[in-house]
Scaffold this motif. Structure first.
Motif, PDB file in Angstrom:
ATOM      1  N   LEU A 120       0.796  -1.225   0.000  1.00 17.10           N
ATOM      2  CA  LEU A 120       0.000   0.000   0.000  1.00 17.10           C
ATOM      3  C   LEU A 120       0.827   1.273   0.000  1.00 17.10           C
ATOM      4  CD1 LEU A 120      -2.988  -0.901   2.362  1.00 17.10           C
ATOM      5  CD2 LEU A 120      -3.018  -0.635  -0.122  1.00 17.10           C
ATOM      6  N   ASN A 121       2.012   1.255   0.592  1.00 12.54           N
ATOM      7  CA  ASN A 121       2.820   2.469   0.693  1.00 12.54           C
ATOM      8  C   ASN A 121       3.870   2.579  -0.408  1.00 12.54           C
ATOM      9  OD1 ASN A 121       1.501   3.375   3.079  1.00 12.54           O
ATOM     10  ND2 ASN A 121       2.723   1.928   4.290  1.00 12.54           N
ATOM     11  N   LEU A 122       3.810   1.709  -1.387  1.00  8.92           N
ATOM     12  CA  LEU A 122       4.781   1.740  -2.477  1.00  8.92           C
ATOM     13  C   LEU A 122       4.254   2.564  -3.646  1.00  8.92           C
ATOM     14  CD1 LEU A 122       5.867  -2.022  -2.609  1.00  8.92           C
ATOM     15  CD2 LEU A 122       7.043  -0.123  -1.473  1.00  8.92           C
ATOM     16  N   PRO A 123       5.151   3.130  -4.442  1.00  7.39           N
ATOM     17  CA  PRO A 123       4.700   3.744  -5.699  1.00  7.39           C
ATOM     18  C   PRO A 123       3.966   2.697  -6.543  1.00  7.39           C
ATOM     19  CG  PRO A 123       6.992   4.310  -5.244  1.00  7.39           C
ATOM     20  CD  PRO A 123       6.609   3.256  -4.238  1.00  7.39           C
ATOM     21  N   LEU A 124       2.993   3.141  -7.298  1.00  3.94           N
ATOM     22  CA  LEU A 124       2.144   2.208  -8.043  1.00  3.94           C
ATOM     23  C   LEU A 124       2.969   1.322  -8.979  1.00  3.94           C
ATOM     24  CD1 LEU A 124      -0.580   1.086  -8.854  1.00  3.94           C
ATOM     25  CD2 LEU A 124      -0.883   3.047 -10.386  1.00  3.94           C
ATOM     26  N   ALA A 125       3.927   1.895  -9.689  1.00  6.47           N
ATOM     27  CA  ALA A 125       4.730   1.101 -10.622  1.00  6.47           C
ATOM     28  C   ALA A 125       5.504   0.013  -9.891  1.00  6.47           C
ATOM     29  CB  ALA A 125       5.680   1.998 -11.398  1.00  6.47           C
ATOM     30  N   THR A 126       6.036   0.342  -8.704  1.00  5.65           N
ATOM     31  CA  THR A 126       6.767  -0.646  -7.916  1.00  5.65           C
ATOM     32  C   THR A 126       5.834  -1.733  -7.415  1.00  5.65           C
ATOM     33  OG1 THR A 126       8.319   1.069  -7.204  1.00  5.65           O
ATOM     34  CG2 THR A 126       8.271  -0.964  -5.916  1.00  5.65           C
ATOM     35  N   ALA A 127       4.651  -1.339  -6.959  1.00  4.52           N
ATOM     36  CA  ALA A 127       3.676  -2.315  -6.478  1.00  4.52           C
ATOM     37  C   ALA A 127       3.296  -3.284  -7.592  1.00  4.52           C
ATOM     38  CB  ALA A 127       2.442  -1.607  -5.944  1.00  4.52           C
ATOM     39  N   ARG A 128       3.128  -2.767  -8.777  1.00  2.14           N
ATOM     40  CA  ARG A 128       2.772  -3.634  -9.901  1.00  2.14           C
ATOM     41  C   ARG A 128       3.892  -4.620 -10.223  1.00  2.14           C
ATOM     42  NH1 ARG A 128       0.022   1.236 -13.515  1.00  2.14           N
ATOM     43  NH2 ARG A 128      -2.123   0.970 -12.715  1.00  2.14           N
ATOM     44  N   GLU A 129       5.124  -4.156 -10.194  1.00  3.69           N
ATOM     45  CA  GLU A 129       6.244  -5.047 -10.495  1.00  3.69           C
ATOM     46  C   GLU A 129       6.411  -6.120  -9.424  1.00  3.69           C
ATOM     47  OE1 GLU A 129       8.152  -5.520 -13.208  1.00  3.69           O
ATOM     48  OE2 GLU A 129       6.621  -4.198 -14.045  1.00  3.69           O
ATOM     49  N   GLN A 130       6.230  -5.736  -8.156  1.00  2.00           N
ATOM     50  CA  GLN A 130       6.345  -6.732  -7.094  1.00  2.00           C
ATOM     51  C   GLN A 130       5.213  -7.754  -7.175  1.00  2.00           C
ATOM     52  OE1 GLN A 130       7.161  -5.473  -3.103  1.00  2.00           O
ATOM     53  NE2 GLN A 130       8.740  -4.007  -3.718  1.00  2.00           N
ATOM     54  N   ALA A 131       4.028  -7.295  -7.509  1.00  2.00           N
ATOM     55  CA  ALA A 131       2.910  -8.224  -7.672  1.00  2.00           C
ATOM     56  C   ALA A 131       3.174  -9.177  -8.829  1.00  2.00           C
ATOM     57  CB  ALA A 131       1.619  -7.448  -7.904  1.00  2.00           C
ATOM     58  N   ARG A 132       3.700  -8.659  -9.888  1.00  5.04           N
ATOM     59  CA  ARG A 132       4.004  -9.490 -11.060  1.00  5.04           C
ATOM     60  C   ARG A 132       5.050 -10.547 -10.721  1.00  5.04           C
ATOM     61  NH1 ARG A 132       5.199  -6.684 -16.906  1.00  5.04           N
ATOM     62  NH2 ARG A 132       5.710  -8.574 -18.102  1.00  5.04           N
ATOM     63  N   ALA A 133       6.094 -10.155 -10.007  1.00 11.49           N
ATOM     64  CA  ALA A 133       7.113 -11.123  -9.580  1.00 11.49           C
ATOM     65  C   ALA A 133       6.511 -12.181  -8.663  1.00 11.49           C
ATOM     66  CB  ALA A 133       8.259 -10.392  -8.894  1.00 11.49           C
ATOM     67  N   HIS A 134       5.568 -11.749  -7.817  1.00 11.32           N
ATOM     68  CA  HIS A 134       4.894 -12.679  -6.910  1.00 11.32           C
ATOM     69  C   HIS A 134       4.115 -13.725  -7.699  1.00 11.32           C
ATOM     70  CE1 HIS A 134       2.436 -13.968  -3.450  1.00 11.32           C
ATOM     71  NE2 HIS A 134       1.407 -13.884  -4.264  1.00 11.32           N
ATOM     72  N   TYR A 135       3.380 -13.298  -8.709  1.00 16.17           N
ATOM     73  CA  TYR A 135       2.611 -14.243  -9.517  1.00 16.17           C
ATOM     74  C   TYR A 135       3.533 -15.288 -10.143  1.00 16.17           C
ATOM     75  CZ  TYR A 135      -2.009 -11.951  -9.521  1.00 16.17           C
ATOM     76  OH  TYR A 135      -3.240 -11.457  -9.171  1.00 16.17           O
ATOM     77  N   ALA A 136       4.695 -14.849 -10.625  1.00 17.88           N
ATOM     78  CA  ALA A 136       5.634 -15.789 -11.238  1.00 17.88           C
ATOM     79  C   ALA A 136       6.188 -16.767 -10.219  1.00 17.88           C
ATOM     80  CB  ALA A 136       6.769 -15.024 -11.909  1.00 17.88           C
ATOM     81  N   SER A 137       6.438 -16.294  -9.008  1.00 18.38           N
ATOM     82  CA  SER A 137       7.066 -17.150  -7.989  1.00 18.38           C
ATOM     83  C   SER A 137       6.087 -18.140  -7.368  1.00 18.38           C
ATOM     84  CB  SER A 137       7.683 -16.291  -6.886  1.00 18.38           C
ATOM     85  OG  SER A 137       6.679 -15.632  -6.124  1.00 18.38           O
ATOM     86  N   GLU A 138       4.796 -17.902  -7.509  1.00 15.61           N
ATOM     87  CA  GLU A 138       3.796 -18.740  -6.860  1.00 15.61           C
ATOM     88  C   GLU A 138       3.222 -19.824  -7.766  1.00 15.61           C
ATOM     89  OE1 GLU A 138       2.922 -18.687  -3.604  1.00 15.61           O
ATOM     90  OE2 GLU A 138       4.532 -17.220  -3.343  1.00 15.61           O
ATOM     91  N   VAL A 139       3.794 -20.012  -8.943  1.00 17.66           N
ATOM     92  CA  VAL A 139       3.308 -21.080  -9.816  1.00 17.66           C
ATOM     93  C   VAL A 139       3.781 -22.435  -9.294  1.00 17.66           C
ATOM     94  CG1 VAL A 139       3.241 -19.579 -11.834  1.00 17.66           C
ATOM     95  CG2 VAL A 139       5.285 -20.950 -11.383  1.00 17.66           C
ATOM     96  N   GLN A 140       3.013 -23.457  -9.568  1.00 22.57           N
ATOM     97  CA  GLN A 140       3.336 -24.819  -9.156  1.00 22.57           C
ATOM     98  C   GLN A 140       3.058 -25.769 -10.316  1.00 22.57           C
ATOM     99  OE1 GLN A 140       1.347 -25.901  -5.484  1.00 22.57           O
ATOM    100  NE2 GLN A 140       1.797 -23.940  -4.508  1.00 22.57           N
ATOM    101  N   GLU A 141       3.368 -27.041 -10.116  1.00 23.75           N
ATOM    102  CA  GLU A 141       3.054 -28.057 -11.106  1.00 23.75           C
ATOM    103  C   GLU A 141       2.008 -29.015 -10.546  1.00 23.75           C
ATOM    104  OE1 GLU A 141       6.344 -29.980 -12.937  1.00 23.75           O
ATOM    105  OE2 GLU A 141       7.359 -28.098 -13.453  1.00 23.75           O
ATOM    106  N   PHE A 142       1.179 -29.536 -11.409  1.00 23.37           N
ATOM    107  CA  PHE A 142       0.153 -30.481 -10.995  1.00 23.37           C
ATOM    108  C   PHE A 142       0.792 -31.817 -10.622  1.00 23.37           C
ATOM    109  CE2 PHE A 142      -2.252 -27.515 -13.627  1.00 23.37           C
ATOM    110  CZ  PHE A 142      -3.431 -27.365 -12.906  1.00 23.37           C
ATOM    111  N   SER A 143       0.294 -32.417  -9.558  1.00 19.60           N
ATOM    112  CA  SER A 143       0.740 -33.757  -9.191  1.00 19.60           C
ATOM    113  C   SER A 143       0.144 -34.771 -10.162  1.00 19.60           C
ATOM    114  CB  SER A 143       0.305 -34.090  -7.767  1.00 19.60           C
ATOM    115  OG  SER A 143      -1.105 -34.258  -7.701  1.00 19.60           O
ATOM    116  N   ALA A 144       0.676 -35.984 -10.129  1.00 16.52           N
ATOM    117  CA  ALA A 144       0.139 -37.043 -10.993  1.00 16.52           C
ATOM    118  C   ALA A 144      -1.330 -37.314 -10.673  1.00 16.52           C
ATOM    119  CB  ALA A 144       0.965 -38.309 -10.824  1.00 16.52           C
ATOM    120  N   ASP A 145      -1.685 -37.313  -9.382  1.00 14.47           N
ATOM    121  CA  ASP A 145      -3.080 -37.548  -8.992  1.00 14.47           C
ATOM    122  C   ASP A 145      -3.994 -36.440  -9.488  1.00 14.47           C
ATOM    123  OD1 ASP A 145      -2.451 -39.908  -7.776  1.00 14.47           O
ATOM    124  OD2 ASP A 145      -2.639 -39.162  -5.719  1.00 14.47           O
TER     125      ASP A 145
END
Length: 337
Positions: free
Chosen positions: A67-92
């Protein structure tokens, strides 16, 4: 027992032309790996999505302290977060989704073969992305880890009848959003000629945008619904955040009606003291009562996905003969073949 396992899933109800391709005899499913999912969620193609969001929405969708970050910085951090939170499906998880799509396939082949003309693609993320709710990006359905675990419980317990019904609805709902991107003219016709909406330019009013929610499945709020009981007036369904200090998704989502009126042949937003005239969307009876239920009322693309999921998923209740459901089925018998 099934009811307990599916309790969490109720939150999920709150996703090039294929017409020239031969219908697939069997479903083709693709599960994105981490690299592919990260590119989908945060690569160059995702930039417009992040640039459309304001800081409170980024907080709600990531749970990050932005909330206290410049908007452009907040967007970049959110974007990096989305990339870091991806996972792979298990076989099941892959086996379960193959079973669910396979069980749905005969119905799609018979009633709406357009759904069989394209591969079904899936990506997986943590619950710290989009509030853990299912959605779509591009040509891909995105499911969260928590949702997958909740689905696996009844699948492993062999409680398949109720699970199949729910998954059929959910899969059709999300794949409808994929088709809305590949066949925009088709589904715009559904929105206007069957559901009764009129397209306008999406409002750019600052007081709306600061609280607005960008739906990944329908990012533009550009459809108004002329009210049948009040000629010359219409509502623009609008999804927004009710809480800007500690916003959370989907807890703080609310459906708003932005009021419009016909003025010299054009639809214009109603204003009072320089601000848009609004009211709770569910309080507009003439709008709410037009449709068979309240799922997805904040956008015609969501209404369409809900109606098609209901029909192709095989659900049947007292609203099965609702005029809007029957009109959609008549449209689908031609448009989705």
């Amino acid at each position: 027992m099934l009811r307990r396992h599916l309790g969490l899933l109720a939150l999920c109800l709150a996703g090039s032309s294929w017409l020239g391709l031969a219908r697939a005899a069997e479903p083709t499913l693709q599960f994105l790996n981490r690299s592919e999912a990260a590119s989908l969620m945060a690569g160059p193609g995702a930039q417009p999505y992040f640039e459309a969001m304001q800081t409170p929405e980024l907080v709600a969708k990531t749970r990050l302290d932005l909330l206290n970050l410049p908007l452009a910085t907040a967007r970049e951090q959110a974007r990096a977060h989305y990339a870091s939170e991806v996972q792979e499906f298990s076989a099941d998880e892959q086996t379960m989704l193959r079973w669910a799509v396979g069980a749905l396939w005969p119905t799609l082949t018979e009633k709406a073969p357009l759904y069989t003309h394209t591969p079904w693609k899936f990506a997986k993320v943590s619950d710290k992305v989009e509030g853990g709710l299912p959605h779509t990006r591009g040509d891909t359905i995105v499911f969260s880890a928590g949702l997958m675990q909740s689905l696996l419980a009844p699948y492993r317990a062999k409680e398949l009848a109720g699970l199949q019904g729910f998954l059929s609805y959910l899969l059709v709902h999300e794949q409808t959003h994929v088709l809305q991107r590949t066949q925009p003219a088709l589904f715009d016709t559904l929105a206007s000629e069957v559901l009764g909406f009129t397209r306008i330019a999406a409002p750019q009013t600052p007081s709306l945008l600061v609280r607005g929610v960008v739906n990944p499945d329908a990012p533009l709020s550009e459809w108004i619904f002329p009210l049948p009981d009040t000629p010359g007036q219409a509502v623009l369904p609008y999804l927004q955040l009710s809480n800007l200090k500690t916003p959370s998704m989907p807890r703080d989502f609310q459906m708003l009606a932005v009021m419009y009126q016909r003025d010299q042949g054009e639809w214009r937003m109603q204003e009072r003291d320089g601000q848009p005239v609004t009211q709770p969307l569910l309080g507009v009876a003439a709008y709410v009562n037009t449709f068979p239920d309240r799922n997805g009322l904040y956008h015609p693309y969501e209404i369409a996905a809900d109606l098609l999921g209901y029909w192709l998923g095989g659900r049947a209740d007292a609203s099965a003969r609702h005029p809007v459901r029957l009109a959609l089925q008549a449209w689908a018998s031609k448009a989705l073949h």
